[in-house]
Design a protein around this motif. Structure first.
Motif, mmCIF file in Angstrom:
data_model
loop_
_atom_site.group_PDB
_atom_site.id
_atom_site.type_symbol
_atom_site.label_atom_id
_atom_site.label_comp_id
_atom_site.label_asym_id
_atom_site.label_seq_id
_atom_site.Cartn_x
_atom_site.Cartn_y
_atom_site.Cartn_z
ATOM 1 N N ALA A 267 0.830 -1.207 0.000
ATOM 2 C CA ALA A 267 0.000 0.000 0.000
ATOM 3 C C ALA A 267 0.862 1.254 0.000
ATOM 4 C CB ALA A 267 -0.929 0.004 1.209
ATOM 5 N N GLU A 268 2.121 1.105 0.441
ATOM 6 C CA GLU A 268 3.031 2.244 0.541
ATOM 7 C C GLU A 268 4.085 2.257 -0.564
ATOM 8 O OE1 GLU A 268 3.675 2.701 5.202
ATOM 9 O OE2 GLU A 268 3.332 0.625 4.574
ATOM 10 N N ARG A 269 3.888 1.446 -1.578
ATOM 11 C CA ARG A 269 4.826 1.413 -2.694
ATOM 12 C C ARG A 269 4.300 2.245 -3.863
ATOM 13 N NH1 ARG A 269 7.488 -0.452 0.942
ATOM 14 N NH2 ARG A 269 7.591 -2.678 1.403
ATOM 15 N N GLN A 270 5.243 2.836 -4.568
ATOM 16 C CA GLN A 270 4.958 3.401 -5.887
ATOM 17 C C GLN A 270 6.086 2.935 -6.799
ATOM 18 O OE1 GLN A 270 4.980 7.751 -6.668
ATOM 19 N NE2 GLN A 270 2.949 7.417 -7.565
ATOM 20 N N VAL A 271 5.719 2.315 -7.916
ATOM 21 C CA VAL A 271 6.699 1.631 -8.759
ATOM 22 C C VAL A 271 6.505 2.036 -10.218
ATOM 23 C CG1 VAL A 271 7.667 -0.616 -9.413
ATOM 24 C CG2 VAL A 271 6.562 -0.335 -7.174
ATOM 25 N N GLY A 272 7.618 2.196 -10.916
ATOM 26 C CA GLY A 272 7.592 2.408 -12.356
ATOM 27 C C GLY A 272 8.593 1.484 -13.016
ATOM 28 N N ILE A 273 8.188 0.828 -14.100
ATOM 29 C CA ILE A 273 9.047 -0.140 -14.786
ATOM 30 C C ILE A 273 8.940 0.064 -16.296
ATOM 31 C CG2 ILE A 273 9.581 -2.586 -15.143
ATOM 32 C CD1 ILE A 273 8.181 -3.245 -12.554
ATOM 33 N N VAL A 274 10.072 -0.055 -16.978
ATOM 34 C CA VAL A 274 10.095 -0.049 -18.439
ATOM 35 C C VAL A 274 11.112 -1.083 -18.892
ATOM 36 C CG1 VAL A 274 11.885 1.739 -18.590
ATOM 37 C CG2 VAL A 274 10.287 1.437 -20.487
ATOM 38 N N ASP A 275 10.850 -1.729 -20.026
ATOM 39 C CA ASP A 275 11.855 -2.663 -20.541
ATOM 40 C C ASP A 275 12.432 -2.139 -21.847
ATOM 41 O OD1 ASP A 275 10.087 -3.318 -22.607
ATOM 42 O OD2 ASP A 275 9.675 -5.343 -21.887
ATOM 43 N N ALA A 276 13.467 -2.812 -22.329
ATOM 44 C CA ALA A 276 14.188 -2.339 -23.507
ATOM 45 C C ALA A 276 13.352 -2.427 -24.777
ATOM 46 C CB ALA A 276 15.488 -3.123 -23.668
ATOM 47 N N ARG A 277 12.236 -3.143 -24.731
ATOM 48 C CA ARG A 277 11.325 -3.214 -25.873
ATOM 49 C C ARG A 277 10.330 -2.060 -25.872
ATOM 50 N NH1 ARG A 277 9.027 -9.268 -25.707
ATOM 51 N NH2 ARG A 277 7.689 -8.372 -27.340
ATOM 52 N N GLY A 278 10.359 -1.249 -24.810
ATOM 53 C CA GLY A 278 9.473 -0.104 -24.726
ATOM 54 C C GLY A 278 8.210 -0.336 -23.926
ATOM 55 N N ARG A 279 7.994 -1.569 -23.463
ATOM 56 C CA ARG A 279 6.810 -1.851 -22.651
ATOM 57 C C ARG A 279 6.994 -1.248 -21.263
ATOM 58 N NH1 ARG A 279 6.594 -8.276 -23.305
ATOM 59 N NH2 ARG A 279 8.756 -7.924 -22.622
ATOM 60 N N SER A 280 5.897 -0.819 -20.639
ATOM 61 C CA SER A 280 6.012 -0.141 -19.350
ATOM 62 C C SER A 280 4.827 -0.458 -18.454
ATOM 63 C CB SER A 280 6.112 1.376 -19.553
ATOM 64 O OG SER A 280 4.955 1.865 -20.224
ATOM 65 N N ALA A 281 5.020 -0.213 -17.158
ATOM 66 C CA ALA A 281 3.958 -0.449 -16.176
ATOM 67 C C ALA A 281 4.216 0.432 -14.965
ATOM 68 C CB ALA A 281 3.927 -1.920 -15.758
ATOM 69 N N THR A 282 3.134 0.806 -14.270
ATOM 70 C CA THR A 282 3.261 1.582 -13.037
ATOM 71 C C THR A 282 2.291 1.042 -11.995
ATOM 72 O OG1 THR A 282 1.590 3.212 -13.682
ATOM 73 C CG2 THR A 282 3.882 3.689 -14.282
ATOM 74 N N TYR A 283 2.596 1.358 -10.746
ATOM 75 C CA TYR A 283 1.728 0.970 -9.632
ATOM 76 C C TYR A 283 1.842 2.027 -8.548
ATOM 77 C CZ TYR A 283 0.350 -1.276 -5.254
ATOM 78 O OH TYR A 283 -0.223 -1.551 -4.039
ATOM 79 N N SER A 284 0.703 2.411 -7.980
ATOM 80 C CA SER A 284 0.677 3.326 -6.840
ATOM 81 C C SER A 284 -0.253 2.744 -5.786
ATOM 82 C CB SER A 284 0.179 4.716 -7.255
ATOM 83 O OG SER A 284 1.055 5.317 -8.194
ATOM 84 N N GLY A 285 0.302 2.405 -4.616
ATOM 85 C CA GLY A 285 -0.497 1.852 -3.537
ATOM 86 C C GLY A 285 -1.430 2.884 -2.928
ATOM 87 N N THR A 286 -2.384 2.403 -2.149
ATOM 88 C CA THR A 286 -3.403 3.299 -1.589
ATOM 89 C C THR A 286 -2.802 4.357 -0.670
ATOM 90 O OG1 THR A 286 -3.801 1.675 0.174
ATOM 91 C CG2 THR A 286 -5.245 1.591 -1.768
ATOM 92 N N GLU A 287 -1.779 3.999 0.095
ATOM 93 C CA GLU A 287 -1.146 4.984 0.974
ATOM 94 C C GLU A 287 -0.380 6.018 0.155
ATOM 95 O OE1 GLU A 287 -1.269 5.562 4.264
ATOM 96 O OE2 GLU A 287 -2.852 4.053 4.346
ATOM 97 N N ALA A 288 0.294 5.568 -0.887
ATOM 98 C CA ALA A 288 1.003 6.510 -1.755
ATOM 99 C C ALA A 288 0.021 7.482 -2.396
ATOM 100 C CB ALA A 288 1.778 5.756 -2.829
ATOM 101 N N LEU A 289 -1.127 6.972 -2.816
ATOM 102 C CA LEU A 289 -2.128 7.817 -3.463
ATOM 103 C C LEU A 289 -2.781 8.803 -2.509
ATOM 104 C CD1 LEU A 289 -3.865 5.202 -5.788
ATOM 105 C CD2 LEU A 289 -2.450 7.149 -6.497
ATOM 106 N N SER A 290 -2.629 8.568 -1.197
ATOM 107 C CA SER A 290 -3.244 9.465 -0.216
ATOM 108 C C SER A 290 -2.404 10.704 0.049
ATOM 109 C CB SER A 290 -3.473 8.725 1.108
ATOM 110 O OG SER A 290 -2.231 8.440 1.753
ATOM 111 N N SER A 291 -1.193 10.782 -0.532
ATOM 112 C CA SER A 291 -0.353 11.966 -0.344
ATOM 113 C C SER A 291 -0.940 13.134 -1.127
ATOM 114 C CB SER A 291 1.082 11.677 -0.788
ATOM 115 O OG SER A 291 1.127 11.364 -2.163
#
Length: 329
Positions: A114-138
Motif C-alpha cells: 500500500a506504501e509502494r509506488q513503482v515504475g518499470i520499463v523494458d528495452a522493448r518499450g513496454r512499461s507499467a506503473t503501480y501506486s499503492g493506496t497509501e502513496a495515493l493518499s499523499s
C-alpha cells in the motif's frame, strides 16, 4: 518548599507539542518523490528522480542496458531493483514483473505494498506503473506511462508535474540522459514536490558501457535538480574536452577549438576543464588562448595554478607581462 507543579505541567505541554511535531514530520519523510524511467531505441535505459529525502540515488533507481529500468518510491523496497531487473532479463514483461514484485514484497522494513509506488520499463518499450493506496493518499500522486517510459510521483503540486515531464520527454532530443534530465527539470518547474527538496539522481546504463554510463547523484542540497543539471553539464564538458584532445592529435585544430569552446561553456567553473583547455591550446600553438584559459584557471584554483605555471609547457609565455604577474617567487 517551592511549588514545582507549574514547571512540571509546562514541561509536559512542551513534550506533548514535540510529539505532535514528530507525528507531523515522520509520515512525510517518504513523501514528495517524482521520477521517470525510460529506454531508448538503442537499448540504453535509465532513471531520473528527485525527492525530499537524503541520497535518493542510493536506493531508488535501477537500470540495465538492453534490459530495462525501474524505481521503487514513496516507501522504497530496495529489493525490487535487482529482482526486477533479473525478471526483465529473463523475459518477463513489465506487467508480469510488477505483479511478481508486489506478490513477493514481504512487507520490507515494516511497510506494505500500500506504501509502494513503482515504475518499470523494458528495452522493448513496454512499461507499467503501480501506486499503492497509501502513496495515493499523499498531497497529489499518480503516474503516466507509454511506449518507452513510465513517470510517477507522490506528494506533488499537482497532475501538471507528471504531465510536464511526459511532454518534455517525448518532445526532447539528444541522448537519453539529456532527455531524462530535461523531463526532471520540467517536473520541478511545474511545481515539483509540495514539502521540500533534498536529493536527486540520474542513472543511465548504455549499450557501450564503461565510461559512457552515467551515475550522477546530489545527495543533499537545497536545489538538487539544479545541481544535478550542473553535474550532467560537467560530464559532457569532460566528454567535449577529451574529444578536443583527440581532434588535435589528428591535426583537426578547428574542430578541436570548437570542442574546447563547448567544454568551457558546460564547465560551470570546473578548474580541471580550464587547465586542460590551456594545455591543449599550448600544444596547438594558440598562446593567446592558452593565456586566457590560464587566467581563469589560476583564479579558480590559485594553489594548483602556481604548480601549473611552473610546467615547461608554458615556456613560450615566459616574459609575457600577464603571465609573469601570476607567478609567485
Amino acid at each position: 518548599m517551592p511549588n514545582r507543579r507549574p514547571a512540571r505541567n509546562a514541561l509536559i505541554r512542551v513534550l506533548q507539542l514535540c510529539g505532535l511535531v514528530l507525528l507531523a514530520i515522520i509520515p512525510s519523510m517518504a513523501f514528495a518523490t517524482f521520477s521517470i524511467v525510460a529506454c531508448d531505441r538503442n537499448g540504453n535505459c535509465g532513471v531520473a528522480v528527485a525527492t525530499n529525502n537524503l541520497a535518493v540515488g542510493a536506493s531508488v533507481p535501477y537500470a540495465q542496458a538492453r534490459v530495462g529500468a525501474l524505481v521503487s518510491q514513496f516507501e522504497t523496497n530496495p529489493t525490487y531493483g535487482p529482482k526486477g531487473l533479473a525478471l526483465l532479463s529473463s523475459g518477463k514483461s513489465p506487467d508480469a514483473t510488477l505483479q511478481l514484485l508486489l506478490d513477493g514484497d514481504g512487507n520490507f522494513d515494516g511497510s506494505t505494498i500500500a506504501e509502494r509506488q513503482v515504475g518499470i520499463v523494458d528495452a522493448r518499450g513496454r512499461s507499467a506503473t503501480y501506486s499503492g493506496t497509501e502513496a495515493l493518499s499523499s498531497t497529489w500522486a499518480g503516474a503516466l506511462h507509454g511506449d518507452g517510459y513510465a513517470i510517477q510521483g507522490n506528494g506533488l503540486a499537482g497532475e501538471q508535474v507528471v504531465a510536464a515531464m511526459k511532454q518534455t520527454f517525448l518532445s526532447s532530443t539528444g541522448t537519453l540522459a539529456e532527455r531524462l534530465m530535461a523531463s526532471l527539470e520540467a517536473g520541478q518547474d511545474a511545481g515539483g514536490q509540495t514539502i521540500g527538496k533534498r536529493s536527486a539522481a540520474l542513472l543511465v546504463r548504455t549499450t557501450d558501457g564503461a565510461w559512457q554510463d552515467i551515475d550522477l547523484r546530489v545527495d543533499a542540497a537545497t536545489e538538487p535538480v539544479r545541481d544535478l543539471r550542473q553535474l550532467l553539464d560537467q560530464h559532457y564538458a569532460l566528454d567535449a574536452m577529451i574529444r578536443a584532445e583527440h581532434q588535435a592529435q589528428k591535426g583537426t585544430n578547428d574542430l578541436a577549438r570548437a570542442s574546447v569552446a563547448q567544454a568551457l561553456h558546460l564547465s560551470h567553473g570546473w578548474d580541471r576543464i580550464w587547465r586542460r583547455a590551456a594545455r591543449l591550446a599550448m600544444t596547438m600553438g594558440d598562446k593567446d588562448r592558452a593565456r586566457d584559459y590560464l587566467a581563469v584557471f589560476v583564479s579558480l584554483s590559485p594553489v594548483w595554478g602556481q604548480i601549473e605555471l611552473k610546467d615547461d609547457l608554458y615556456a613560450p609565455l615566459h616574459g609575457d607581462a600577464l603571465f609573469e604577474s601570476w607567478r609567485k617567487p
